[in-house]
Write an enzyme that holds these catalytic residues in place. Structure first.
Site, PDB file in Angstrom:
ATOM      1  N   CYS A   6     -18.248  -9.351   4.311  1.00 38.92           N
ATOM      2  CA  CYS A   6     -17.525  -9.314   3.281  1.00 38.92           C
ATOM      3  C   CYS A   6     -17.837 -10.076   2.576  1.00 38.92           C
ATOM      4  CB  CYS A   6     -15.909  -9.190   3.304  1.00 38.92           C
ATOM      5  SG  CYS A   6     -14.825  -7.632   4.490  1.00 38.92           S
ATOM      6  N   HIS A  24     -12.949 -10.412  -3.358  1.00 39.62           N
ATOM      7  CA  HIS A  24     -12.855  -9.517  -2.272  1.00 39.62           C
ATOM      8  C   HIS A  24     -12.366  -8.802  -2.728  1.00 39.62           C
ATOM      9  CE1 HIS A  24     -13.733  -7.217   1.104  1.00 39.62           C
ATOM     10  NE2 HIS A  24     -13.089  -8.472   1.776  1.00 39.62           N
ATOM     11  N   ASN A  40     -11.102  -2.001   1.653  1.00 38.71           N
ATOM     12  CA  ASN A  40     -11.462  -2.510   1.690  1.00 38.71           C
ATOM     13  C   ASN A  40     -13.188  -2.234   2.065  1.00 38.71           C
ATOM     14  OD1 ASN A  40     -12.986  -4.752   2.769  1.00 38.71           O
ATOM     15  ND2 ASN A  40     -12.068  -5.883   3.774  1.00 38.71           N
TER      16      ASN A  40
HETATM   17  N1  ACO Z   1       1.767   0.831  10.063  1.00 36.86           N
HETATM   18  C1  ACO Z   1       2.981   0.787  10.714  1.00 36.86           C
HETATM   19  N2  ACO Z   1       2.326  -0.856  11.255  1.00 36.86           N
HETATM   20  C2  ACO Z   1       1.585  -1.669  11.644  1.00 36.86           C
HETATM   21  C3  ACO Z   1       0.828  -1.080  10.710  1.00 36.86           C
HETATM   22  C4  ACO Z   1       0.678   0.400  10.330  1.00 36.86           C
HETATM   23  N3  ACO Z   1      -1.013   0.740  10.106  1.00 36.86           N
HETATM   24  N4  ACO Z   1      -0.139  -1.989  11.516  1.00 36.86           N
HETATM   25  C5  ACO Z   1       0.501  -2.576  11.816  1.00 36.86           C
HETATM   26  N5  ACO Z   1       1.819  -2.634  12.488  1.00 36.86           N
HETATM   27  C6  ACO Z   1       2.377  -2.866  13.053  1.00 36.86           C
HETATM   28  C7  ACO Z   1       2.054  -4.557  14.207  1.00 36.86           C
HETATM   29  O1  ACO Z   1       2.249  -3.945  14.993  1.00 36.86           O
HETATM   30  C8  ACO Z   1       3.503  -5.157  14.411  1.00 36.86           C
HETATM   31  O2  ACO Z   1       4.462  -4.466  14.998  1.00 36.86           O
HETATM   32  P1  ACO Z   1       4.859  -5.606  15.737  1.00 36.86           P
HETATM   33  O3  ACO Z   1       5.571  -6.888  15.323  1.00 36.86           O
HETATM   34  O4  ACO Z   1       6.101  -4.193  17.018  1.00 36.86           O
HETATM   35  O5  ACO Z   1       3.624  -6.373  16.855  1.00 36.86           O
HETATM   36  C9  ACO Z   1       4.000  -5.028  12.894  1.00 36.86           C
HETATM   37  O6  ACO Z   1       3.779  -4.356  12.156  1.00 36.86           O
HETATM   38  C10 ACO Z   1       3.602  -6.395  12.091  1.00 36.86           C
HETATM   39  O7  ACO Z   1       2.240  -6.994  11.615  1.00 36.86           O
HETATM   40  P2  ACO Z   1       1.665  -8.175  11.066  1.00 36.86           P
HETATM   41  O8  ACO Z   1       0.334  -8.133  11.792  1.00 36.86           O
HETATM   42  O9  ACO Z   1       2.670  -9.232  11.015  1.00 36.86           O
HETATM   43  O10 ACO Z   1       1.648  -7.124   9.647  1.00 36.86           O
HETATM   44  P3  ACO Z   1       1.018  -7.942   8.495  1.00 36.86           P
HETATM   45  O11 ACO Z   1       1.690  -8.400   7.120  1.00 36.86           O
HETATM   46  O12 ACO Z   1      -0.012  -9.543   8.323  1.00 36.86           O
HETATM   47  O13 ACO Z   1      -0.454  -7.046   7.813  1.00 36.86           O
HETATM   48  C11 ACO Z   1      -1.988  -6.981   7.966  1.00 36.86           C
HETATM   49  C12 ACO Z   1      -1.179  -7.023   8.006  1.00 36.86           C
HETATM   50  C13 ACO Z   1      -2.034  -5.862   6.567  1.00 36.86           C
HETATM   51  C14 ACO Z   1      -3.667  -6.399   8.235  1.00 36.86           C
HETATM   52  C15 ACO Z   1      -1.948  -7.998   7.388  1.00 36.86           C
HETATM   53  O14 ACO Z   1      -2.703  -9.529   8.157  1.00 36.86           O
HETATM   54  C16 ACO Z   1      -4.044  -8.418   6.408  1.00 36.86           C
HETATM   55  O15 ACO Z   1      -4.099  -7.730   5.275  1.00 36.86           O
HETATM   56  N6  ACO Z   1      -4.388  -9.044   7.326  1.00 36.86           N
HETATM   57  C17 ACO Z   1      -5.844  -9.384   6.718  1.00 36.86           C
HETATM   58  C18 ACO Z   1      -7.019  -8.864   7.141  1.00 36.86           C
HETATM   59  C19 ACO Z   1      -7.971  -8.264   6.281  1.00 36.86           C
HETATM   60  O16 ACO Z   1      -7.613  -7.841   5.073  1.00 36.86           O
HETATM   61  N7  ACO Z   1      -9.201  -7.932   6.957  1.00 36.86           N
HETATM   62  C20 ACO Z   1     -10.354  -7.106   6.456  1.00 36.86           C
HETATM   63  C21 ACO Z   1     -11.544  -7.607   6.454  1.00 36.86           C
HETATM   64  S1  ACO Z   1     -11.351 -10.143   6.627  1.00 36.86           S
HETATM   65  C22 ACO Z   1     -11.230  -9.462   5.097  1.00 36.86           C
HETATM   66  O17 ACO Z   1     -11.841  -8.890   3.982  1.00 36.86           O
HETATM   67  C23 ACO Z   1     -10.603 -10.684   4.282  1.00 36.86           C
END
Ligand code: ACO
Length: 322
Positions: free
Chosen positions: A113, A249, A279
């Site tokens: 990214c 990004h 993304n």
């Molecule tokens: N729908 C419903 N529930 C979901 C989903 C979904 N699509 N995805 C995850 N969950 C659930 C999880 O399983 C978890 O459930 P559990 O507590 O029963 O295990 C719950 O939601 C909470 O999950 P978290 O990971 O705590 O949620 P969070 O608020 O952190 O959001 C997310 C997750 C959106 C992935 C966040 O961590 C994030 O954006 N991280 C950055 C990752 C990113 O952007 N990566 C891209 C590549 S890197 C870059 O480009 C920067």
């Protein structure tokens, strides 16, 4: 002194729109969860017969047109992608063939990214040293191909697209500075853990998927992308008030808002496309730049700070006078 100046931008998004509602119908997720946790409402997905070079070509032709140059003026292509069409030749060479002339260097860079920032950083050095007069810098991805569409933790985040800029030599900036960083000790937090040399059978059998420790990536992305804003501004003896636009990004609106808050950059100076693009990895920053140029927000003379963050980890920035 010679500088590299962005003289044209271009972007391309595939036709197929996948909304959160579409994902809700196919997965254990909801429209509300996806939008509230990520800011993403929809993303574009390439057709089965559409490849990274096809997206790259559309964006490149737009950038060439915007710059008002002939294709034969290009003497360097640096293309950032995680999702190359082939193991080899480089997607940059495939694009060079489409553009119809050759003999000059065309190569890919891989920084996920942050790839566009790395490509821009390399091309800037070619132009500054006189090795290139007119570079084409592209970020292009069919990221949907390395996503497990049954994994709700990752598939809701990504989309496909391409963005491009033409970079020409000139006496005035231009690209004022670029800042590139990597830290391989975090390689396991965001990866596709297979490739050509390792477990190639999984690639062949359609098992090459992105894995991610979302919370860790989130924290790191916010810290790295806000720190590099400070570094970039300081390196140019500027204050943050001198920045007209921040183009970060586009991974997640919560990351973008947290970076803006930590760096104390007002929201109305931040270009946001994540809602409609998702993304798009290496394509996200040039696509957002192109959109802001075309809708008249980014104008000649504006100081624009571009920044990216991705697997590796890799991160980088560029300060540009348009
Ligand atoms: N729908 C419903 N529930 C979901 C989903 C979904 N699509 N995805 C995850 N969950 C659930 C999880 O399983 C978890 O459930 P559990 O507590 O029963 O295990 C719950 O939601 C909470 O999950 P978290 O990971 O705590 O949620 P969070 O608020 O952190 O959001 C997310 C997750 C959106 C992935 C966040 O961590 C994030 O954006 N991280 C950055 C990752 C990113 O952007 N990566 C891209 C590549 S890197 C870059 O480009 C920067």
């Amino acid at each position: 002194m010679t500088y590299a100046r962005i003289t044209g931008t271009g972007g391309y998004l595939p036709d197929k729109v996948v909304t959160n509602k579409d994902l809700e119908a196919a997965l254990d997720t909801t429209e509300e969860w996806i939008e509230s946790r990520t800011g993403i409402r929809e993303r574009r997905i390439a057709a089965d017969d559409e490849f990274t070079v096809d997206l790259a070509e559309r964006a490149a032709l737009q950038a060439i047109d915007a710059a008002g140059i002939e294709r034969r003026a290009i003497d360097l292509i640096v293309l950032a992608t995680t999702t190359a069409d082939q193991v080899f030749p480089a997607t940059a060479c495939l694009l060079q063939q489409r553009l119809g002339n050759g003999g000059y260097p065309a190569f890919d860079v891989q920084a996920v990214c942050a790839g566009f920032l790395f490509a821009l950083g390399v091309a800037d050095k070619f132009v500054r040293t006189g090795a290139s007069q007119c570079a084409l810098v592209v970020g292009a991805e069919t990221f949907s191909r390395i996503i497990d569409w049954s994994d709700r933790r990752t598939c809701v985040l990504f989309g496909d697209g391409a963005g491009a800029v033409v970079l020409q030599a000139g006496d005035a900036p231009g690209v004022m500075s670029t800042h590139l960083r990597s830290d391989g000790q975090y390689k396991d937090l965001l990866q596709v853990p297979v490739g050509v040399s390792r477990n190639f059978s999984k690639v062949r059998d359609g098992g090459a998927f992105t894995t991610m420790q979302g919370g860790e990536v989130f924290r790191w992305a916010v810290t790295a992308m806000s720190d590099i804003i400070d570094e970039t501004v300081a390196a140019n003896d500027l204050s943050k008030d001198d920045i007209d636009w921040l183009i970060p990004h586009q991974a997640n609106i919560r990351i973008i808002n947290a970076v803006g808050a930590r760096a104390k950059i007002p929201r109305d100076k931040v270009v946001v496309t994540v809602g409609e693009h998702g993304n798009t990895s290496a394509a996200s920053v040039p696509l957002a730049l192109d959109q802001a140029v075309r809708d008249g927000r980014v104008r000649p003379g504006h100081r624009v700070l571009l920044e990216g963050f991705g697997g590796g980890f890799t991160w980088g920035s560029a300060l540009i006078t348009m």
